[in-house]
Scaffold this motif. Structure first.
Motif, PDB file in Angstrom:
ATOM      1  N   GLU A 230       0.916   5.972  11.010  1.00 39.96           N
ATOM      2  CA  GLU A 230       1.045   4.517  11.089  1.00 39.96           C
ATOM      3  C   GLU A 230       1.636   3.962   9.787  1.00 39.96           C
ATOM      4  OE1 GLU A 230      -1.849   0.662  12.092  1.00 39.96           O
ATOM      5  OE2 GLU A 230      -2.719   2.674  11.861  1.00 39.96           O
ATOM      6  N   VAL A 231       1.162   4.489   8.651  1.00 38.61           N
ATOM      7  CA  VAL A 231       1.704   4.052   7.363  1.00 38.61           C
ATOM      8  C   VAL A 231       3.151   4.498   7.218  1.00 38.61           C
ATOM      9  CG1 VAL A 231       1.512   4.287   4.854  1.00 38.61           C
ATOM     10  CG2 VAL A 231      -0.550   3.990   6.242  1.00 38.61           C
ATOM     11  N   VAL A 232       3.449   5.733   7.587  1.00 36.93           N
ATOM     12  CA  VAL A 232       4.832   6.230   7.502  1.00 36.93           C
ATOM     13  C   VAL A 232       5.764   5.332   8.316  1.00 36.93           C
ATOM     14  CG1 VAL A 232       6.382   8.120   8.144  1.00 36.93           C
ATOM     15  CG2 VAL A 232       4.202   8.616   7.015  1.00 36.93           C
ATOM     16  N   ALA A 233       5.337   4.984   9.532  1.00 36.13           N
ATOM     17  CA  ALA A 233       6.166   4.120  10.375  1.00 36.13           C
ATOM     18  C   ALA A 233       6.352   2.745   9.748  1.00 36.13           C
ATOM     19  CB  ALA A 233       5.536   3.985  11.767  1.00 36.13           C
ATOM     20  N   ALA A 234       5.298   2.219   9.123  1.00 41.55           N
ATOM     21  CA  ALA A 234       5.398   0.909   8.478  1.00 41.55           C
ATOM     22  C   ALA A 234       6.361   0.961   7.299  1.00 41.55           C
ATOM     23  CB  ALA A 234       4.009   0.452   8.019  1.00 41.55           C
ATOM     24  N   VAL A 235       6.286   2.036   6.501  1.00 40.16           N
ATOM     25  CA  VAL A 235       7.204   2.180   5.366  1.00 40.16           C
ATOM     26  C   VAL A 235       8.638   2.314   5.865  1.00 40.16           C
ATOM     27  CG1 VAL A 235       7.840   3.648   3.424  1.00 40.16           C
ATOM     28  CG2 VAL A 235       5.432   3.184   3.879  1.00 40.16           C
ATOM     29  N   GLN A 236       8.827   3.106   6.906  1.00 43.85           N
ATOM     30  CA  GLN A 236      10.173   3.257   7.471  1.00 43.85           C
ATOM     31  C   GLN A 236      10.720   1.912   7.946  1.00 43.85           C
ATOM     32  OE1 GLN A 236      10.371   5.844  10.897  1.00 43.85           O
ATOM     33  NE2 GLN A 236      12.590   5.588  11.154  1.00 43.85           N
TER      34      GLN A 236
ATOM     35  N   VAL B 121      -1.921   3.021  -3.567  1.00 41.11           N
ATOM     36  CA  VAL B 121      -3.000   3.584  -2.759  1.00 41.11           C
ATOM     37  C   VAL B 121      -3.286   2.636  -1.597  1.00 41.11           C
ATOM     38  CG1 VAL B 121      -5.381   4.387  -2.748  1.00 41.11           C
ATOM     39  CG2 VAL B 121      -3.974   4.702  -4.798  1.00 41.11           C
ATOM     40  N   VAL B 122      -2.954   3.076  -0.385  1.00 43.76           N
ATOM     41  CA  VAL B 122      -3.206   2.282   0.817  1.00 43.76           C
ATOM     42  C   VAL B 122      -4.558   2.732   1.375  1.00 43.76           C
ATOM     43  CG1 VAL B 122      -2.357   1.640   3.097  1.00 43.76           C
ATOM     44  CG2 VAL B 122      -0.728   2.147   1.254  1.00 43.76           C
ATOM     45  N   LEU B 123      -5.570   1.882   1.231  1.00 45.23           N
ATOM     46  CA  LEU B 123      -6.903   2.237   1.717  1.00 45.23           C
ATOM     47  C   LEU B 123      -6.979   2.105   3.238  1.00 45.23           C
ATOM     48  CD1 LEU B 123      -9.091   0.616  -1.074  1.00 45.23           C
ATOM     49  CD2 LEU B 123      -8.443   3.020  -0.804  1.00 45.23           C
ATOM     50  N   PRO B 124      -7.945   2.775   3.878  1.00 48.01           N
ATOM     51  CA  PRO B 124      -7.996   2.782   5.348  1.00 48.01           C
ATOM     52  C   PRO B 124      -8.068   1.403   5.988  1.00 48.01           C
ATOM     53  CG  PRO B 124      -9.387   4.519   4.467  1.00 48.01           C
ATOM     54  CD  PRO B 124      -8.927   3.705   3.290  1.00 48.01           C
ATOM     55  N   ASP B 125      -8.640   0.413   5.279  1.00 48.19           N
ATOM     56  CA  ASP B 125      -8.769  -0.929   5.873  1.00 48.19           C
ATOM     57  C   ASP B 125      -7.598  -1.845   5.517  1.00 48.19           C
ATOM     58  OD1 ASP B 125      -9.263  -1.340   3.196  1.00 48.19           O
ATOM     59  OD2 ASP B 125     -10.998  -2.659   3.508  1.00 48.19           O
ATOM     60  N   ALA B 126      -6.542  -1.315   4.891  1.00 45.41           N
ATOM     61  CA  ALA B 126      -5.427  -2.157   4.448  1.00 45.41           C
ATOM     62  C   ALA B 126      -4.723  -2.815   5.624  1.00 45.41           C
ATOM     63  CB  ALA B 126      -4.429  -1.327   3.653  1.00 45.41           C
ATOM     64  N   ASP B 127      -4.276  -4.037   5.393  1.00 45.65           N
ATOM     65  CA  ASP B 127      -3.462  -4.769   6.370  1.00 45.65           C
ATOM     66  C   ASP B 127      -2.029  -4.255   6.224  1.00 45.65           C
ATOM     67  OD1 ASP B 127      -1.831  -6.574   7.713  1.00 45.65           O
ATOM     68  OD2 ASP B 127      -2.985  -8.334   7.099  1.00 45.65           O
ATOM     69  N   LEU B 128      -1.568  -3.457   7.193  1.00 43.24           N
ATOM     70  CA  LEU B 128      -0.249  -2.831   7.060  1.00 43.24           C
ATOM     71  C   LEU B 128       0.885  -3.843   7.144  1.00 43.24           C
ATOM     72  CD1 LEU B 128      -0.379   0.647   8.810  1.00 43.24           C
ATOM     73  CD2 LEU B 128      -0.725   0.011   6.423  1.00 43.24           C
ATOM     74  N   ALA B 129       0.682  -4.931   7.855  1.00 43.38           N
ATOM     75  CA  ALA B 129       1.718  -5.970   7.891  1.00 43.38           C
ATOM     76  C   ALA B 129       1.895  -6.568   6.494  1.00 43.38           C
ATOM     77  CB  ALA B 129       1.349  -7.048   8.898  1.00 43.38           C
TER      78      ALA B 129
ATOM     79  N   VAL C 254      -3.267  -0.903  -5.483  1.00 46.06           N
ATOM     80  CA  VAL C 254      -4.254  -0.604  -4.453  1.00 46.06           C
ATOM     81  C   VAL C 254      -4.141  -1.676  -3.386  1.00 46.06           C
ATOM     82  CG1 VAL C 254      -6.679  -0.222  -3.927  1.00 46.06           C
ATOM     83  CG2 VAL C 254      -5.786   0.415  -6.182  1.00 46.06           C
ATOM     84  N   TRP C 255      -4.157  -1.236  -2.118  1.00 47.13           N
ATOM     85  CA  TRP C 255      -4.039  -2.156  -0.984  1.00 47.13           C
ATOM     86  C   TRP C 255      -5.273  -2.029  -0.108  1.00 47.13           C
ATOM     87  CZ3 TRP C 255       0.385  -5.256  -0.296  1.00 47.13           C
ATOM     88  CH2 TRP C 255       1.422  -5.009  -1.209  1.00 47.13           C
TER      89      TRP C 255
END
Length: 484
Positions: free
Chosen positions: A302-308, A261-269, A419-420
Motif C-alpha cells: 500500500e505504501v509502495v503504491a502511494a509512493v509510486q 518512518v511511515v508508522l502503521p497508523d499513518a494517513d497515506l493520503a 516520522v509519519w
C-alpha cells in the motif's frame, strides 16, 4: 544574459587575476545564461588580506552589536525587494524548479529573523553571580568575534547556504570570505550587489566564485580563523583535517540519507501529499531529502503504491514552467551519476517500481533524470546507504517499531529524518528514539518544515556543529572571561 567580469573583494568589484570568464549554461537546454569571472588563489589572498586588516583594525568587530544587526537587517530588506529576480536567476543557473526558488525567499526571511533575534537577545557581556557568597572574585564573560571566517557553500541552494553563514557571522563581528560554486556565479553576483549596498565597512566581506583547488587554498590560509562549510561529506572530512592541523574553528553541514518512518497508523493520503516536499524537494538535490522510506510490512505494498502514485503525479520539465515540480540536474556529470545509481539499484536486485535510467522523453537536451522508486530494498544496498542527490527513492520494509528505529539509525549519515503517524504524540516518541549518537540531528513529524529557531545540523557523517538561531550564532563567537 548576465555578465560579471569582476570579482567582489572586500566590498569592491575588482579586476580578477585571470580575466577569462566562465560560461554559465542552462541545465534545462544548455543555452548560455551568463558569464562570470572566477577567483584564483591570488584573489583569495587579496580577499583574506583585506578581511584580516578590517578585523584587526577593529572597525567592524568594535561596532556596537545593535549597529551590526541593523546592517544585516538592511541586507535582508534589500534581498526581499529583489526576491523574484533572485529566484529566477537561481532557476536559470541551477535548474531548480521555480516553485522551489520562489518558496525559498520567505524562508530566507524567517531564517534571518531567527538569527537576528538571537543576536538581539544575546548578553554580549555579563557578570556572573559567584556560586560562593564569600568569593571576592567576580567573572565577567564577554562574547567576541572569532576573526576571519571562510564560508564555503555548495551549488544546490546558494542563497540559503550563504546567508546561513553570513547572517550570523556579521552580527558576531567577524569578517567573511564567501567561496561559492562556479555554477552559482550569477546568483552570488546578485548577493554581492546587495552586500555592496547594505552599509558594511570596506574589507568586511568578499564573494568569490571558484573551483575546488581555490577553495582548498582558502580553507588552508593561515589568516583564516574559522571555516564554515556546507557540502559533501568527503570534502568535509578534508576540511576538518586541514582545520585540525591548524587548530582553527570549523563547522560542517554535510550529507544525508534521511529516513521517513511511515508508522502503521499513518494517513497515506497525507503522506503522499507531503512526499514531494519531504523527499523530492529541489529536484532531489537536497541534503535533507528523506529518500529512505520505511514502511510496515502490514501495509508495505500500500505504501509502495502511494509512493509510486505520488512520484508519477509530479511534472518533470522546464524549471521555469510554474507546473513543473522536478527540473534537471545541475550538471551533465551529476545527471550521469544519478543514472548510474539507478543502474546500480537494478543490479543489486531491487524492484523498479517506476522510472529507470532512461532520460525522460522529450527532455534529451538537458540534464534530466526520470524520477525513480525502488521497492524490496535492503538497507545494506548502496542505493539505501549512499547519498544519490537526485530524484531516487527507496522503500524498505520493517517488522515492528523497534525494527523501524534500528533501520533509521543504520546509516553513516545523521542529518535529517521524519516520522509519519496519525498520533502526533506517538510520532514524537518515535522521533526521540532516533537517537543522538546513532541517529539524526533533525526530525520532522508528518512533513512539518524544518524550523529556524532551533539548531539545525547533523551527527556522524551528517556534519559537525549547528546552524540557525542562537546555536548557529554561537559558532561564530569566542568566549572571553575577565576576572575582577
Amino acid at each position: 544574459m548576465i555578465t560579471y567580469d569582476k570579482v567582489f573583494i572586500g566590498g569592491t568589484w575588482t579586476e580578477p587575476s585571470n580575466p577569462e570568464l566562465l560560461d554559465i549554461l542552462s541545465p534545462h537546454d544548455e543555452s548560455l545564461v551568463g558569464r562570470a569571472a572566477q577567483a584564483r588563489p591570488a584573489d583569495v589572498d587579496r580577499a583574506v588580506a583585506v578581511a584580516r586588516a578590517a578585523f584587526d583594525e577593529g572597525t567592524w568587530p568594535n561596532t556596537p552589536p545593535a549597529e551590526r544587526i541593523a546592517v544585516v537587517r538592511r541586507l535582508n530588506s534589500l534581498r526581499e525587494a529583489r526576491a523574484e529576480e533572485i529566484a529566477a536567476v537561481i532557476t536559470a543557473e541551477n535548474g531548480s524548479a521555480g516553485w522551489f526558488t520562489r518558496a525559498g525567499q520567505p524562508s530566507l526571511t524567517r531564517q534571518a529573523g531567527a538569527y537576528l533575534k538571537a543576536a538581539e537577545d544575546l548578553a554580549w557581556e555579563e557578570t556572573l553571580t559567584p556560586t560562593d557568597p564569600a568569593a571576592t572574585v567576580r567573572s565577567v564573560v564577554r562574547r567576541e568575534a572569532i576573526g576571519v571566517v571562510a564560508a564555503v557553500i555548495p551549488w544546490n541552494s546558494p542563497f540559503s547556504a550563504s546567508l546561513a553563514k553570513i547572517v550570523p557571522a556579521l552580527p558576531a563581528g567577524d569578517t567573511v570570505v564567501l567561496k561559492v560554486s562556479p555554477e552559482n556565479s550569477l546568483s552570488m553576483g546578485l548577493l554581492a550587489e546587495l552586500l555592496a549596498e547594505c552599509g558594511l565597512p570596506a574589507g568586511t566581506i568578499s564573494v568569490l566564485p571558484a573551483d575546488r583547488e581555490t577553495s582548498e587554498h582558502l580553507v588552508s590560509h593561515l589568516d583564516v580563523d574559522k571555516v564554515a562549510f556546507t557540502g559533501s561529506t568527503g570534502a568535509g572530512r578534508r576540511i576538518a583535517s586541514i582545520a585540525g592541523q591548524q587548530l582553527k574553528r570549523v563547522s560542517l553541514e554535510l550529507g544525508g540519507k534521511s529516513a521517513a518512518v511511515v508508522l502503521p497508523d499513518a494517513d497515506l493520503a497525507r503522506f503522499t501529499a507531503g512526499l514531494a516536499f519531504s523527499c523530492l524537494l529541489n529536484n532531489g538535490e537536497a541534503c535533507i531529502a528523506q529518500t529512505r522510506i520505511l514502511a510496515p510490512r502490514s501495509r508495505y505494498e500500500e505504501v509502495v503504491a502511494a509512493v509510486q502514485q505520488g512520484v508519477e503525479s509530479l511534472k518533470v520539465g522546464d524549471p521555469r514552467d510554474p507546473d513543473t515540480f522536478i527540473g534537471p540536474m545541475v550538471r551533465r556529470d551529476q545527471q550521469q551519476r544519478v543514472r548510474d545509481y539507478i543502474e546500480t539499484g537494478i543490479k543489486e536486485g531491487a524492484r523498479l517500481v517506476t522510472g529507470g535510467p532512461q532520460v525522460p522523453a522529450g527532455l534529451e537536451r538537458g540534464h534530466y533524470v526520470t524520477p525513480t522508486v525502488f521497492a524490496d530494498v535492503d538497507n545494506s544496498m548502496r542505493i539505501a546507504q549512499e547519498e544519490i542527490f537526485g530524484p531516487v527513492l527507496v522503500v524498505i520494509a520493517y517488522d515492528d517499531e523497534d525494527d523501524a528505529v534500528r533501520i533509521a539509525n543504520d546509516s553513516e549519515y545523521g542529518l535529517s529524518g521524519g516520522v509519519w503517524s496519525a498520533d502526533e504524540q506517538h510520532a514524537l516518541a518515535v522521533a526521540r528514539r532516533i537517537r543522538i549518537r546513532t541517529g539524526t540531528g533533525t526530525v520532522t513529524v508528518n512533513g512539518a518544515p524544518i524550523g529556524f529557531d532551533g539548531p539545525f545540523g547533523g551527527f556522524k557523517a551528517g556534519g559537525l556543529g549547528r546552524e540557525y538561531g542562537f546555536a548557529g550564532l554561537d559558532t561564530y563567537l569566542e568566549y572571553k572571561t575577565v576576572t575582577i
